[in-house]
Write a protein that holds these residues in place. Structure first.
Motif, PDB file in Angstrom:
ATOM      1  N   ALA A   3       0.841  -1.201   0.000  1.00  0.00           N
ATOM      2  CA  ALA A   3       0.000   0.000   0.000  1.00  0.00           C
ATOM      3  C   ALA A   3       0.881   1.258   0.000  1.00  0.00           C
ATOM      4  CB  ALA A   3      -0.897   0.001   1.232  1.00  0.00           C
ATOM      5  N   TYR A   4       0.337   2.363  -0.532  1.00  0.00           N
ATOM      6  CA  TYR A   4       1.112   3.608  -0.673  1.00  0.00           C
ATOM      7  C   TYR A   4       1.665   4.080   0.677  1.00  0.00           C
ATOM      8  CZ  TYR A   4      -2.482   6.352   1.575  1.00  0.00           C
ATOM      9  OH  TYR A   4      -3.333   6.860   2.526  1.00  0.00           O
ATOM     10  N   ARG A   5       0.919   3.805   1.773  1.00  0.00           N
ATOM     11  CA  ARG A   5       1.334   4.383   3.065  1.00  0.00           C
ATOM     12  C   ARG A   5       2.633   3.778   3.581  1.00  0.00           C
ATOM     13  NH1 ARG A   5      -3.062   1.326   4.281  1.00  0.00           N
ATOM     14  NH2 ARG A   5      -4.450   3.069   3.851  1.00  0.00           N
ATOM     15  N   GLY A 113      -5.509  15.880   4.283  1.00  0.00           N
ATOM     16  CA  GLY A 113      -5.371  17.302   3.944  1.00  0.00           C
ATOM     17  C   GLY A 113      -5.168  18.177   5.173  1.00  0.00           C
ATOM     18  N   ASP A 114      -5.491  17.679   6.354  1.00  0.00           N
ATOM     19  CA  ASP A 114      -5.235  18.466   7.570  1.00  0.00           C
ATOM     20  C   ASP A 114      -3.732  18.610   7.786  1.00  0.00           C
ATOM     21  OD1 ASP A 114      -7.893  18.717   8.153  1.00  0.00           O
ATOM     22  OD2 ASP A 114      -7.928  17.123   9.661  1.00  0.00           O
ATOM     23  N   ALA A 128       5.477  10.474  11.516  1.00  0.00           N
ATOM     24  CA  ALA A 128       5.059   9.202  10.892  1.00  0.00           C
ATOM     25  C   ALA A 128       3.581   8.934  11.173  1.00  0.00           C
ATOM     26  CB  ALA A 128       5.923   8.065  11.429  1.00  0.00           C
ATOM     27  N   GLN A 129       3.156   9.215  12.390  1.00  0.00           N
ATOM     28  CA  GLN A 129       1.756   8.937  12.730  1.00  0.00           C
ATOM     29  C   GLN A 129       0.799   9.918  12.036  1.00  0.00           C
ATOM     30  OE1 GLN A 129       1.359   8.678  16.983  1.00  0.00           O
ATOM     31  NE2 GLN A 129       2.157   6.596  16.988  1.00  0.00           N
ATOM     32  N   VAL A 130       1.242  11.160  11.907  1.00  0.00           N
ATOM     33  CA  VAL A 130       0.405  12.148  11.200  1.00  0.00           C
ATOM     34  C   VAL A 130       0.207  11.679   9.754  1.00  0.00           C
ATOM     35  CG1 VAL A 130       0.428  14.513  10.297  1.00  0.00           C
ATOM     36  CG2 VAL A 130       1.023  14.081  12.693  1.00  0.00           C
ATOM     37  N   LEU A 131       1.294  11.209   9.143  1.00  0.00           N
ATOM     38  CA  LEU A 131       1.208  10.720   7.764  1.00  0.00           C
ATOM     39  C   LEU A 131       0.314   9.482   7.684  1.00  0.00           C
ATOM     40  CD1 LEU A 131       4.958  11.233   6.824  1.00  0.00           C
ATOM     41  CD2 LEU A 131       3.021  12.339   5.680  1.00  0.00           C
ATOM     42  N   LEU A 132       0.454   8.581   8.651  1.00  0.00           N
ATOM     43  CA  LEU A 132      -0.385   7.375   8.651  1.00  0.00           C
ATOM     44  C   LEU A 132      -1.870   7.727   8.729  1.00  0.00           C
ATOM     45  CD1 LEU A 132       1.433   4.801  10.950  1.00  0.00           C
ATOM     46  CD2 LEU A 132       0.620   4.395   8.629  1.00  0.00           C
ATOM     47  N   GLY A 134      -3.119  10.157   7.299  1.00  0.00           N
ATOM     48  CA  GLY A 134      -3.503  10.796   6.034  1.00  0.00           C
ATOM     49  C   GLY A 134      -3.293  12.302   6.044  1.00  0.00           C
ATOM     50  N   ALA A 135      -2.777  12.851   7.145  1.00  0.00           N
ATOM     51  CA  ALA A 135      -2.583  14.303   7.228  1.00  0.00           C
ATOM     52  C   ALA A 135      -1.125  14.657   6.927  1.00  0.00           C
ATOM     53  CB  ALA A 135      -2.998  14.775   8.617  1.00  0.00           C
ATOM     54  N   GLN A 136      -0.812  15.949   7.033  1.00  0.00           N
ATOM     55  CA  GLN A 136       0.523  16.442   6.667  1.00  0.00           C
ATOM     56  C   GLN A 136       1.225  17.070   7.865  1.00  0.00           C
ATOM     57  OE1 GLN A 136       2.499  16.304   4.020  1.00  0.00           O
ATOM     58  NE2 GLN A 136       0.914  14.979   3.157  1.00  0.00           N
ATOM     59  N   PRO A 137       2.447  16.621   8.183  1.00  0.00           N
ATOM     60  CA  PRO A 137       3.216  17.343   9.206  1.00  0.00           C
ATOM     61  C   PRO A 137       3.727  18.664   8.634  1.00  0.00           C
ATOM     62  CG  PRO A 137       4.409  15.371   8.449  1.00  0.00           C
ATOM     63  CD  PRO A 137       3.152  15.450   7.641  1.00  0.00           C
ATOM     64  N   VAL A 138       3.689  19.711   9.428  1.00  0.00           N
ATOM     65  CA  VAL A 138       4.285  20.996   9.025  1.00  0.00           C
ATOM     66  C   VAL A 138       5.360  21.304  10.061  1.00  0.00           C
ATOM     67  CG1 VAL A 138       3.861  23.456   8.740  1.00  0.00           C
ATOM     68  CG2 VAL A 138       2.183  21.788   7.906  1.00  0.00           C
ATOM     69  N   PHE A 139       6.605  21.321   9.609  1.00  0.00           N
ATOM     70  CA  PHE A 139       7.722  21.432  10.545  1.00  0.00           C
ATOM     71  C   PHE A 139       8.086  22.884  10.791  1.00  0.00           C
ATOM     72  CE2 PHE A 139       8.429  17.274   8.394  1.00  0.00           C
ATOM     73  CZ  PHE A 139       8.162  16.482   9.506  1.00  0.00           C
ATOM     74  N   VAL A 140       8.285  23.214  12.048  1.00  0.00           N
ATOM     75  CA  VAL A 140       8.719  24.577  12.395  1.00  0.00           C
ATOM     76  C   VAL A 140      10.097  24.466  13.045  1.00  0.00           C
ATOM     77  CG1 VAL A 140       8.155  26.674  13.658  1.00  0.00           C
ATOM     78  CG2 VAL A 140       6.324  25.228  12.760  1.00  0.00           C
ATOM     79  N   PRO A 141      11.106  25.112  12.419  1.00  0.00           N
ATOM     80  CA  PRO A 141      12.474  24.938  12.912  1.00  0.00           C
ATOM     81  C   PRO A 141      12.702  25.509  14.309  1.00  0.00           C
ATOM     82  CG  PRO A 141      12.420  26.215  10.857  1.00  0.00           C
ATOM     83  CD  PRO A 141      11.003  25.976  11.259  1.00  0.00           C
ATOM     84  N   ALA A 142      13.697  24.942  14.977  1.00  0.00           N
ATOM     85  CA  ALA A 142      14.077  25.413  16.315  1.00  0.00           C
ATOM     86  C   ALA A 142      14.594  26.844  16.234  1.00  0.00           C
ATOM     87  CB  ALA A 142      15.168  24.504  16.879  1.00  0.00           C
ATOM     88  N   ARG A 143      14.402  27.587  17.327  1.00  0.00           N
ATOM     89  CA  ARG A 143      14.905  28.972  17.389  1.00  0.00           C
ATOM     90  C   ARG A 143      16.436  28.952  17.334  1.00  0.00           C
ATOM     91  NH1 ARG A 143      13.897  31.388  22.943  1.00  0.00           N
ATOM     92  NH2 ARG A 143      12.531  29.593  22.919  1.00  0.00           N
ATOM     93  N   ARG A 144      16.991  28.127  18.158  1.00  0.00           N
ATOM     94  CA  ARG A 144      18.414  27.861  18.164  1.00  0.00           C
ATOM     95  C   ARG A 144      18.534  26.408  18.538  1.00  0.00           C
ATOM     96  NH1 ARG A 144      21.701  29.725  22.133  1.00  0.00           N
ATOM     97  NH2 ARG A 144      20.155  31.052  23.111  1.00  0.00           N
ATOM     98  N   HIS A 145      19.746  25.850  18.448  1.00  0.00           N
ATOM     99  CA  HIS A 145      19.885  24.437  18.777  1.00  0.00           C
ATOM    100  C   HIS A 145      19.224  24.129  20.130  1.00  0.00           C
ATOM    101  CE1 HIS A 145      21.830  20.709  20.087  1.00  0.00           C
ATOM    102  NE2 HIS A 145      21.711  20.425  18.809  1.00  0.00           N
TER     103      HIS A 145
END
Ligand code: PLP
Length: 396
Positions: A3-5, A113-114, A128-132, A134-145
């Motif tokens: 399956a695609y997932r 689509g969420d 991985a769970q968000v993708l499973l 059917g939704a999309q992760p949107v990553f927000v980078p760290a301010r600093r390490h």
């Protein structure tokens, strides 16, 4: 044809690192394994005797799919103490580890689509769970390490499709502990934009002075109808393999998850449920206190050894039981830049040359960092960290 997932993600990066360590040890090498997301100690005695008593008394059958009412009650009492709010068994679902809680919550809340906001670096399973689901992760980078993104960066990532934000404090892998101001800003944003807050406090028992673990619901009680509290017994009771965790939240989510669990795993292990119930009945706080004392000591010894690193800043290690090392300076300056480009390469060198297994930050969306667990026995920790210091200093 699969399956695609199955193509959406690979095996968890931490599980891969653990497997590489085991393979090297299996080939006869002496390996210090600092990959583990678990603590070396024995579980509490009341929990062990609770499990044996359950077996001896013939407790073998299915339970309610979201867990025994008496266990949910005991967890609810704990939540009352931790949040100062009223909780009952009906507000709680017991799951096979926090991982299942997170997964079932994702299935219950997300539509294709969420979008779900995930701060980087993240625990490898969140996207991985968000993708499973059917939704999309949107990553927000760290301010600093190691520092969580600031609220403006999170707000910039919002779109009309944003449905949830994952808030993990203390965070895996960084150990970063979110303060009240940050939690208040996140909760305020969630209320304004009608978002779910997935509040993962699996490492909440492990926070070191001067930081303290703050609960988003004590900071902003109004966020309760939008908040799913996720927690685990894996780390705090040193029972990762027993698989027991829980989530607490609005009853419509509990009831959706009840249906999901009834069609998937039926219920978490009945023996583990009885055992944790026995522990909670007898809990005077001493087991977790003692564990925290030992980890505080390991953390202090580890930080002392790591202070000898030349091109790597001292990790903050505010919570959890991980040292999260920033390799960006070292990678930029070291002379073998052709062959050692990122944390994956450093991880390989550490395993091959020094026999120390660690997790590359690439597992957490951050290919210039390393995660080292200090949940291992003190001797192994000292030996492993001495090798890490020697090897990383030799690279520069
Ligand atoms: N949440 C975080 C941040 C974790 O690091 C882990 C495990 O490593 C979990 C949840 C899942 O824990 P478990 O499924 O063992 O309860």
């Amino acid at each position: 044809m699969l399956a695609y997932r199955t193509a959406l993600f690979g095996t968890s990066g931490t599980a891969k690192a653990r497997a590489a360590a085991k393979a090297a040890a299996g080939a006869g090498r002496e390996i210090v394994d600092l990959t583990a997301g678990e603590i070396w100690t024995d579980p509490p005695e009341s929990l062990r005797t609770g499990a044996i008593a359950a077996i001896e008394s013939g407790v073998n059958r299915y339970t309610e799919s979201i867990g025994l009412e008496r266990l949910r009650n005991a967890v609810a009492k704990r939540l009352v103490r931790e949040t100062g709010q009223l909780w009952t068994a009906d507000d709680v679902a017991i799951t096979a580890g926090a991982k299942q809680a997170l997964f079932n919550v994702a299935l219950a809340l997300l539509n294709p689509g969420d979008e779900v906001i995930i701060p980087v670096p993240y625990w490898t399973t969140f996207p991985a769970q968000v993708l499973l689901a059917g939704a999309q992760p949107v990553f927000v980078p760290a301010r600093r390490h190691s520092l969580p993104p600031n609220i403006d960066a999170i707000r910039d990532a919002l779109t009309p499709s944003t449905r949830a934000i994952i808030v993990n404090t203390p965070g895996n892998p960084t150990g970063a502990v979110l303060d009240r101001a940050m939690l208040a800003s996140i909760a305020q944003m969630a209320l304004e934009h009608d978002l779910w807050i997935i509040f993962d406090e699996c490492y909440g028992r492990f926070v070191y002075e001067p930081c303290r673990h703050e609960h988003i619901l004590t900071v902003m009680p109004d966020a309760r109808p939008r908040t799913l509290v996720i927690n685990s017994f894996s780390k705090s009771l040193a029972i990762t393999g027993w698989r027991l965790g829980y989530f607490a939240g609005p009853r419509e989510v509990i009831s959706a998850v009840k249906a999901i669990q009834s069609h998937t795993t039926s219920n978490p292990s009945v023996i583990a449920q009885h055992a944790v119930h026995a522990f909670l009945q007898n809990d005077d706080g001493s087991f977790e206190r003692d564990l925290r004392t030992r980890l505080t000591h390991s953390r202090a010894c580890g930080l002392e050894i790591l202070s000898r690193l030349r091109e790597v800043p001292q990790p903050t290690a505010q919570g959890g039981f991980y040292f999260y090392l920033d390799l960006s300076g070292l990678l930029a300056r070291q002379p073998r830049r052709g062959t050692i480009k990122d944390a994956d390469d450093v991880t390989r060198v550490l395993l091959e040359d020094s026999g120390v297994a660690v997790v590359s930050g690439s597992a957490f969306g951050d290919p210039a960092s390393l995660r080292l667990s200090y949940g291992v026995p003190p001797d192994a920790l000292d030996a492993g960290l001495e090798h890490v210091v020697e090897t990383l200093n030799a690279l520069t």
